[in-house]
Write a protein that holds these residues in place. Structure first.
Motif, mmCIF file in Angstrom:
data_model
loop_
_atom_site.group_PDB
_atom_site.id
_atom_site.type_symbol
_atom_site.label_atom_id
_atom_site.label_comp_id
_atom_site.label_asym_id
_atom_site.label_seq_id
_atom_site.Cartn_x
_atom_site.Cartn_y
_atom_site.Cartn_z
ATOM 1 N N GLY A 97 0.605 -0.996 -0.333
ATOM 2 C CA GLY A 97 -0.372 -0.079 -0.261
ATOM 3 C C GLY A 97 0.995 0.923 -0.180
ATOM 4 N N ALA A 98 2.221 0.971 -0.336
ATOM 5 C CA ALA A 98 2.882 2.372 0.217
ATOM 6 C C ALA A 98 3.798 1.723 -1.412
ATOM 7 C CB ALA A 98 4.032 2.506 1.745
ATOM 8 N N GLN A 99 4.172 2.938 -1.633
ATOM 9 C CA GLN A 99 4.801 3.535 -2.589
ATOM 10 C C GLN A 99 6.073 3.648 -2.201
ATOM 11 O OE1 GLN A 99 4.187 3.177 -6.998
ATOM 12 N NE2 GLN A 99 2.048 1.728 -6.313
ATOM 13 N N CYS A 100 5.968 4.930 -2.465
ATOM 14 C CA CYS A 100 7.636 6.120 -1.885
ATOM 15 C C CYS A 100 7.500 6.557 -0.441
ATOM 16 C CB CYS A 100 7.699 7.515 -3.133
ATOM 17 S SG CYS A 100 6.382 8.664 -2.768
ATOM 18 N N GLY A 101 6.092 6.064 -0.391
ATOM 19 C CA GLY A 101 5.694 5.998 1.382
ATOM 20 C C GLY A 101 5.870 8.174 1.938
ATOM 21 N N TYR A 102 5.452 8.852 0.802
ATOM 22 C CA TYR A 102 4.990 9.904 1.153
ATOM 23 C C TYR A 102 3.984 10.491 1.749
ATOM 24 C CZ TYR A 102 6.496 15.148 1.775
ATOM 25 O OH TYR A 102 7.076 16.178 2.084
ATOM 26 N N CYS A 103 3.024 9.743 1.540
ATOM 27 C CA CYS A 103 1.636 10.223 1.477
ATOM 28 C C CYS A 103 0.825 8.544 2.520
ATOM 29 C CB CYS A 103 0.558 9.991 0.494
ATOM 30 S SG CYS A 103 0.705 8.077 -0.090
ATOM 31 N N THR A 104 2.176 8.049 2.864
ATOM 32 C CA THR A 104 1.479 7.029 3.973
ATOM 33 C C THR A 104 1.211 7.421 5.031
ATOM 34 O OG1 THR A 104 2.994 5.735 2.154
ATOM 35 C CG2 THR A 104 1.728 4.518 4.358
ATOM 36 N N PRO A 105 1.759 8.238 5.791
ATOM 37 C CA PRO A 105 1.178 8.467 7.554
ATOM 38 C C PRO A 105 0.881 9.122 6.685
ATOM 39 C CG PRO A 105 3.495 9.414 7.212
ATOM 40 C CD PRO A 105 3.349 8.929 5.574
ATOM 41 N N LEU A 134 -4.046 12.659 -1.238
ATOM 42 C CA LEU A 134 -3.805 11.639 -2.477
ATOM 43 C C LEU A 134 -2.624 11.375 -2.919
ATOM 44 C CD1 LEU A 134 -4.344 15.783 -3.916
ATOM 45 C CD2 LEU A 134 -5.859 14.247 -3.487
ATOM 46 N N CYS A 135 -2.179 10.273 -3.446
ATOM 47 C CA CYS A 135 -1.206 9.455 -3.966
ATOM 48 C C CYS A 135 -0.461 9.998 -4.858
ATOM 49 C CB CYS A 135 -1.327 8.389 -3.584
ATOM 50 S SG CYS A 135 0.213 7.083 -3.807
ATOM 51 N N ARG A 136 1.025 9.637 -5.234
ATOM 52 C CA ARG A 136 1.615 10.785 -6.514
ATOM 53 C C ARG A 136 2.088 9.818 -7.309
ATOM 54 N NH1 ARG A 136 5.111 15.836 -7.442
ATOM 55 N NH2 ARG A 136 5.118 14.442 -9.276
ATOM 56 N N CYS A 137 1.876 8.341 -6.741
ATOM 57 C CA CYS A 137 2.669 6.774 -6.876
ATOM 58 C C CYS A 137 1.612 6.350 -6.955
ATOM 59 C CB CYS A 137 2.970 6.040 -5.677
ATOM 60 S SG CYS A 137 4.838 7.034 -5.093
ATOM 61 N N THR A 138 0.416 6.570 -6.995
ATOM 62 C CA THR A 138 -0.937 7.245 -7.892
ATOM 63 C C THR A 138 -1.114 4.929 -7.462
ATOM 64 O OG1 THR A 138 -0.315 5.799 -9.796
ATOM 65 C CG2 THR A 138 -1.219 8.234 -9.672
HETATM 66 S S1 FES Z 1 3.226 6.583 -2.493
HETATM 67 FE FE1 FES Z 1 4.121 8.097 -3.368
HETATM 68 S S2 FES Z 1 2.725 9.315 -2.676
HETATM 69 FE FE2 FES Z 1 1.958 7.812 -2.238
#
Ligand code: FES
Ligand SMILES: Cc1cc2nc3c(=O)[nH]c(=O)nc-3n(C[C@H](O)[C@H](O)[C@H](O)COP(=O)(O)OP(=O)(O)OC[C@H]3O[C@@H](n4cnc5c(N)ncnc54)[C@H](O)[C@@H]3O)c2cc1C
Ligand code: FES
Lengths: 165, 305
Positions: A97-105, A134-138
């Motif tokens: 559920g996390a890609q880059c993780g920025y939106c994850t918290p 919003l998740c930029r990694c979509t």
């Molecule tokens: S995991 Fe990269 S912005 Fe959501």
């Protein structure tokens, strides 16, 4: 114009000297050094900065420190249950559920609070609840799957609790 | 992202104190409710308040209650999330609950207040059309005491209201209504969520039991004039008539002529007029089709029906 502000942060009484105009997001990250909460947009649109203020998820980029006296603030750092991941965290890891993780918290904070209100949601309800994240990694499909899996785990635990209790 | 500038921060616990701080403080003071408009103005639009008066510690200002006469009073500091999930509002005026749910995200609605949505006086404020179509009244309190007015008279222009310096919007009041009143709000926006309205239309109808004539009809529009507005000409088309598709169309045409949209980055004036025409018709037909309280998410799917 700084004055000591006393509030509760992740269950701990906290006192900081900070000016009233400081944004809660900056107070957390820059003055207290709790950096799990992220800034995406700064304008209430992306949800990366989601924290609980008095039990409710809000955008910390739009909260002024001046109003925090006596408040209860919980950040992503407060989500773990002791050393163990909260089921919502575990599900995001398990399901990708996390890609880059920025939106994850922000996603985790919003999802946890949503599941407390709605333990057995439809996918549409999850999407509605997370529409301010919003998740930029979509990666929304996997995010929705992770929330469903966390919901199932939380329901299983609740049932177990009832049986044992 | 620009940061906010230093300011004085006040947290009065009574209305009288809030008004006094504002009158003593003079220009440069702003009331703060949820801050979802005010803090954005400070970060994005160069607003630099000298001081801010937070209204959230004044207990009398929030909450939703039913009056003895069946009217409903909503405190100005009630959050839009509370309006969205209030059993009283969802049960009686689901389109009003829906209009609150159309604003931003849950995070935003946990902060944004119904009073802030009105006092900010944005032409596209989502909750305004439903309140206008319910003949809501606005109550203000200031140094000269209290006064109550029709909500439509509270708005003066984009970002402007009739509130005097130091005057607080304290309540929105929905007068008692016929039990058979039905309504619909359509927010027409490019994206489903997290977007501002191209246009908004709220309608309420009371249909006679015997022959389904329109005993009362109210049509209110957002984002198509300097303030949220009622469309009396469009209402007159239906008053006393049996609602048909043709009359709904005619009413929509009238509404599109009565409004005065501008062209901006969101949409052209012509497109807004065209969308007022079709969505007024849709809202009328959807409202008349009724179907009792349903979750707002499924109501919303009826937009394009
Ligand atoms: S995991 Fe990269 S912005 Fe959501
Ligand atoms: C990401 C995002 C998305 C949004 N989406 C939408 C949307 O879809 N639809 C929509 O309509 N709005 C939207 N908004 C705007 C905003 O959330 C609403 O207008 C909200 O209802 C404002 O309420 P508030 O309590 O936050 O007001 P505040 O920002 O606290 O105040 C707004 C203004 O009103 C004044 N004020 C507030 N309360 C009172 C009072 N009781 N008496 C006198 N003056 C008062 C303040 O001084 C200020 O000038 C959005 C905002 C953000 C940041
Ligand atoms: S940083 Fe707060 S919502 Fe994007």
């Amino acid at each position: 114009m700084s004055q000591p502000i006393e509030f509760t942060l992740n269950g701990r009484a906290t006192s900081v000297d900070a000016p009233a105009h400081r944004l809660l997001l900056d107070l957390l990250r820059d003055e207290i050094g709790v950096t799990g909460t992220k800034e995406g947009c700064g304008t209430g649109d992306c949800g990366a900065c989601t924290v609980y203020l008095n039990g409710k998820p809000v955008n910390s980029c739009l909260v002024l420190t001046g109003e925090l006296a006596g408040a209860d603030v919980v950040t992503i750092e407060g989500l773990k249950e002791g050393d163990a991941y909260h089921p919502i965290q575990a599900a995001f890891i398990e399901d990708g559920g996390a890609q880059c993780g920025y939106c994850t918290p922000g996603m985790l904070m919003m999802a946890k609070s949503f599941l407390e209100e709605n333990p057995d949601p439809t996918d549409d309800e999850i999407r509605f609840a997370l529409s301010g994240n919003l998740c930029r990694c979509t990666g929304y499909v996997k995010i929705v799957e992770a929330v469903q899996d966390a919901a199932a785990e939380l329901r299983r635990r609740a049932a177990e609790g009832r049986n044992n209790g | 992202m620009k940061r906010t500038e230093p300011l004085e921060f006040h947290q009065p616990t009574s209305l009288a104190e809030a008004t006094r701080i504002m009158l003593d403080g003079g220009p440069g003071g702003h009331f703060l409710a949820g801050g979802t408009d005010l803090v954005i103005a400070m970060k994005e639009k160069g607003l630099v308040p000298r001081y801010v008066v937070d209204l959230k510690r004044i207990p009398s200002l929030s909450g939703i209650r039913e009056e003895d006469d069946g009217g409903i009073t909503i405190g100005a500091l009630t959050t839009l999330r509370e309006v969205e999930i209030s059993p009283l509002i969802v049960g009686r005026y689901p389109f009003l609950a829906q209009s609150a749910a159309e604003v931003g995200s849950i995070q935003i609605r946990n902060r944004a207040t119904i009073g802030g949505n009105m006092a900010n006086a944005t032409p596209s404020a989502d909750v305004a059309p439903a309140l206008l179509a319910l003949d809501a009244k606005a109550k203000l309190a200031g140094s000269g005491g209290e006064r109550t007015m029709d909500l439509k008279d509270f708005f003066r222009g984009p970002g402007q209201t009739v509130a005097e310096p130091g005057e607080v919007l304290t309540e929105l009041h929905i007068p008692p209504r016929a039990p058979r009143l039905v309504g619909e709000y359509i927010k027409f926006s490019p994206r489903d969520m997290m977007d501002l309205a191209y246009i908004g239309v709220a309608v309420t109808l009371v249909l006679a039991e015997a022959d389904r004539r329109c005993e009362s009809v109210a049509i209110a529009l957002g984002a198509v004039s300097p303030t949220p507005m009622r469309a009396p000409g469009a209402e007159a088309v239906l008053q006393g008539q049996v609602l048909t598709e043709e009359l709904a169309e005619e009413s929509g045409r009238k509404a599109s002529e009565e409004c005065s949209p501008i062209s901006d980055v969101r949409s052209s004036a012509g497109y807004r007029r065209a969308m007022v025409r079709v969505n007024t018709k849709r809202a009328l037909l959807n409202a008349a089709a009724g179907g009792g309280p349903v979750p707002w998410t499924s109501r919303r799917d009826r937009r394009h029906a």
